[in-house]
Design a protein around this motif. Sequence first.
Motif, PDB file in Angstrom:
ATOM      1  N   GLY A 196      14.820   7.972  -9.955  1.00 56.29           N
ATOM      2  CA  GLY A 196      15.693   9.014  -8.892  1.00 56.29           C
ATOM      3  C   GLY A 196      14.631   9.275  -7.907  1.00 56.29           C
ATOM      4  N   PHE A 197      13.627   8.837  -7.714  1.00 46.84           N
ATOM      5  CA  PHE A 197      12.664   8.835  -6.491  1.00 46.84           C
ATOM      6  C   PHE A 197      11.756  10.199  -6.884  1.00 46.84           C
ATOM      7  N   ASP A 198      11.768  10.433  -8.079  1.00 45.71           N
ATOM      8  CA  ASP A 198      10.911  11.735  -8.693  1.00 45.71           C
ATOM      9  C   ASP A 198       9.737  10.927  -9.543  1.00 45.71           C
ATOM     10  N   VAL A 199       8.597  10.680  -8.195  1.00 47.49           N
ATOM     11  CA  VAL A 199       7.443  10.294  -8.567  1.00 47.49           C
ATOM     12  C   VAL A 199       6.323  11.358  -9.169  1.00 47.49           C
ATOM     13  N   LEU A 200       6.712  12.607  -9.254  1.00 46.88           N
ATOM     14  CA  LEU A 200       5.658  13.462  -9.624  1.00 46.88           C
ATOM     15  C   LEU A 200       5.260  13.534 -11.101  1.00 46.88           C
ATOM     16  N   PRO A 201       5.980  13.134 -12.036  1.00 44.52           N
ATOM     17  CA  PRO A 201       5.579  13.161 -13.474  1.00 44.52           C
ATOM     18  C   PRO A 201       4.738  12.310 -13.619  1.00 44.52           C
ATOM     19  N   GLY A 202       4.693  11.032 -12.921  1.00 43.57           N
ATOM     20  CA  GLY A 202       3.685  10.031 -13.188  1.00 43.57           C
ATOM     21  C   GLY A 202       4.192   8.831 -12.582  1.00 43.57           C
ATOM     22  N   PRO A 203       3.472   7.945 -12.047  1.00 47.74           N
ATOM     23  CA  PRO A 203       3.708   6.624 -11.496  1.00 47.74           C
ATOM     24  C   PRO A 203       4.956   5.928 -12.191  1.00 47.74           C
TER      25      PRO A 203
ATOM     26  N   SER B 203      14.547  17.885  -1.729  1.00 46.72           N
ATOM     27  CA  SER B 203      13.629  17.573  -0.571  1.00 46.72           C
ATOM     28  C   SER B 203      12.507  16.373  -0.706  1.00 46.72           C
ATOM     29  N   VAL B 204      11.928  16.593  -1.944  1.00 43.46           N
ATOM     30  CA  VAL B 204      10.783  15.427  -2.285  1.00 43.46           C
ATOM     31  C   VAL B 204      11.552  14.221  -2.464  1.00 43.46           C
ATOM     32  N   ARG B 205      12.359  14.264  -3.299  1.00 44.10           N
ATOM     33  CA  ARG B 205      13.176  13.041  -3.745  1.00 44.10           C
ATOM     34  C   ARG B 205      13.700  12.482  -2.121  1.00 44.10           C
ATOM     35  N   ALA B 206      14.247  13.278  -1.198  1.00 46.51           N
ATOM     36  CA  ALA B 206      14.672  12.546   0.048  1.00 46.51           C
ATOM     37  C   ALA B 206      13.484  11.984   0.649  1.00 46.51           C
ATOM     38  N   LEU B 207      12.501  12.500   0.785  1.00 44.21           N
ATOM     39  CA  LEU B 207      11.303  12.140   1.356  1.00 44.21           C
ATOM     40  C   LEU B 207      10.706  10.624   1.007  1.00 44.21           C
ATOM     41  N   ILE B 208      10.713  10.756  -0.637  1.00 43.81           N
ATOM     42  CA  ILE B 208      10.141   9.822  -1.176  1.00 43.81           C
ATOM     43  C   ILE B 208      11.130   8.308  -0.820  1.00 43.81           C
ATOM     44  N   ALA B 209      12.301   8.674  -0.844  1.00 36.77           N
ATOM     45  CA  ALA B 209      13.342   7.593  -0.672  1.00 36.77           C
ATOM     46  C   ALA B 209      13.275   7.093   0.675  1.00 36.77           C
ATOM     47  N   TYR B 210      12.868   8.036   1.699  1.00 39.66           N
ATOM     48  CA  TYR B 210      12.751   7.557   3.241  1.00 39.66           C
ATOM     49  C   TYR B 210      11.706   6.550   3.283  1.00 39.66           C
TER      50      TYR B 210
ATOM     51  N   GLN C 138       0.925  -1.082   0.122  1.00 37.25           N
ATOM     52  CA  GLN C 138      -0.040  -0.081  -0.105  1.00 37.25           C
ATOM     53  C   GLN C 138       0.728   1.127   0.121  1.00 37.25           C
ATOM     54  N   ILE C 139       1.918   1.186   0.925  1.00 36.74           N
ATOM     55  CA  ILE C 139       2.970   2.360   0.694  1.00 36.74           C
ATOM     56  C   ILE C 139       3.616   2.541  -0.537  1.00 36.74           C
ATOM     57  N   VAL C 140       3.980   1.571  -1.259  1.00 34.87           N
ATOM     58  CA  VAL C 140       4.570   1.471  -2.480  1.00 34.87           C
ATOM     59  C   VAL C 140       3.273   2.349  -3.534  1.00 34.87           C
ATOM     60  N   GLU C 141       2.195   1.900  -3.471  1.00 33.42           N
ATOM     61  CA  GLU C 141       1.192   2.340  -4.236  1.00 33.42           C
ATOM     62  C   GLU C 141       1.021   3.772  -4.000  1.00 33.42           C
ATOM     63  N   HIS C 142       0.978   4.392  -2.672  1.00 30.00           N
ATOM     64  CA  HIS C 142       0.819   5.645  -2.528  1.00 30.00           C
ATOM     65  C   HIS C 142       2.246   6.602  -2.959  1.00 30.00           C
ATOM     66  N   LEU C 143       3.338   5.868  -3.014  1.00 23.88           N
ATOM     67  CA  LEU C 143       4.441   6.715  -3.459  1.00 23.88           C
ATOM     68  C   LEU C 143       4.220   7.023  -5.134  1.00 23.88           C
ATOM     69  N   GLN C 144       3.906   5.802  -5.665  1.00 26.95           N
ATOM     70  CA  GLN C 144       3.634   5.722  -7.113  1.00 26.95           C
ATOM     71  C   GLN C 144       2.602   6.940  -7.435  1.00 26.95           C
ATOM     72  N   ASP C 145       1.748   6.892  -6.658  1.00 24.54           N
ATOM     73  CA  ASP C 145       0.512   7.614  -6.990  1.00 24.54           C
ATOM     74  C   ASP C 145       0.517   9.132  -6.475  1.00 24.54           C
ATOM     75  N   VAL C 146       1.679   9.813  -5.774  1.00 26.12           N
ATOM     76  CA  VAL C 146       1.588  11.076  -5.041  1.00 26.12           C
ATOM     77  C   VAL C 146       0.842  12.019  -6.088  1.00 26.12           C
ATOM     78  N   ALA C 147       1.160  12.301  -7.216  1.00 22.30           N
ATOM     79  CA  ALA C 147       0.653  13.299  -7.889  1.00 22.30           C
ATOM     80  C   ALA C 147      -0.951  13.088  -8.202  1.00 22.30           C
TER      81      ALA C 147
ATOM     82  N   GLU D 286       3.051  21.106   0.593  1.00 24.72           N
ATOM     83  CA  GLU D 286       2.194  20.503  -0.234  1.00 24.72           C
ATOM     84  C   GLU D 286       2.322  20.980  -1.730  1.00 24.72           C
ATOM     85  N   THR D 287       2.815  22.179  -1.656  1.00 28.27           N
ATOM     86  CA  THR D 287       3.239  23.069  -2.929  1.00 28.27           C
ATOM     87  C   THR D 287       4.262  22.366  -3.528  1.00 28.27           C
ATOM     88  N   ASP D 288       5.149  21.887  -2.804  1.00 27.08           N
ATOM     89  CA  ASP D 288       6.231  21.032  -3.473  1.00 27.08           C
ATOM     90  C   ASP D 288       5.774  19.772  -4.182  1.00 27.08           C
ATOM     91  N   LEU D 289       4.727  19.332  -3.626  1.00 28.56           N
ATOM     92  CA  LEU D 289       4.256  18.006  -4.034  1.00 28.56           C
ATOM     93  C   LEU D 289       3.310  18.282  -5.561  1.00 28.56           C
TER      94      LEU D 289
END
Length: 303
Positions: A273-280, A221-228, A179-188, A210-213
Amino acid sequence: MTPTPTARTGDATLGKAADENFPVAPFFLPRAWRGDLMAVYGFARLVDDIGDGDLAPGGADARHLGLEPEQSEDRLAMLDALETDLRRVFATTGEEPSHPLLRKLRPTVRRRALTPEPFLGLMEANRQDQKVRRYGTYAELAAYCELSANPVGRLVLALTGTTSPERVRRSDAVCTALQIVEHLQDVAEDLERDRIYLPAEDMERFRVTETDLAAPSAGASVRALIAYEAQRASDLLDEGPPLVGSVDGRLKLLLAGFVGGGRSALTAISAAGFDVLPGPPKATKPSLLREVGTVLRRARGER
């Protein structure tokens, strides 16, 4: 021959199985298991589609549940109507279930002596989605996963007659990880629905707003959070090989597919690169097969 509207309603929902991170009912399983797994998946997918507002247009699902087509947009009313229909699945007398997917579920429930609690948990998670848009702590998120994800693993164990306290504990960890993995894929995508499944305490720690997201791509910072959060999911998936090692035969392959699916999705997130914002980020089939093989090797070492 043109399929009936009832058939199309069920087929559209079941067809989403191919988009999951893990194989839902792979070909190598006995036919009876595949049918039962797809019956349970059909219910779980329908609940999620109601909660996410992803039902097929036209209002067929609402009509099946005794509501007017325009009530398809009233998610809480739809969930209440679905719960009423679910109660019919478990009743020994009275009306048959109205929705085609619940009619398919009823023989599985009876054949495998399933209980209502896991199904009700999935429904409660989706009710929570209509009311809770943010999670302050990881503990709060884990409690949500107890409703939204862990019942699925418990149902798989029940369907295959392999339930035990230790297997349930390990299965819960794996399902929470998935479930966590799915949440990470679907942040945007989740943010577009005004939902954030990243704990606020972690966002504050990594100085993510939230603006960063909402940005087109992730900053450092977002990449570090997603990696964590990805590492947190990876640690939970470590319960997978012992779970896989505790069963035999084709069930071993199925559970390895679940764990390997989570691992390959994490690999895809890392490769992005833990950049999930362009898409899952999506796992490839070769990556899935490699991860399944790794899980099976580790499972042999756990025995």
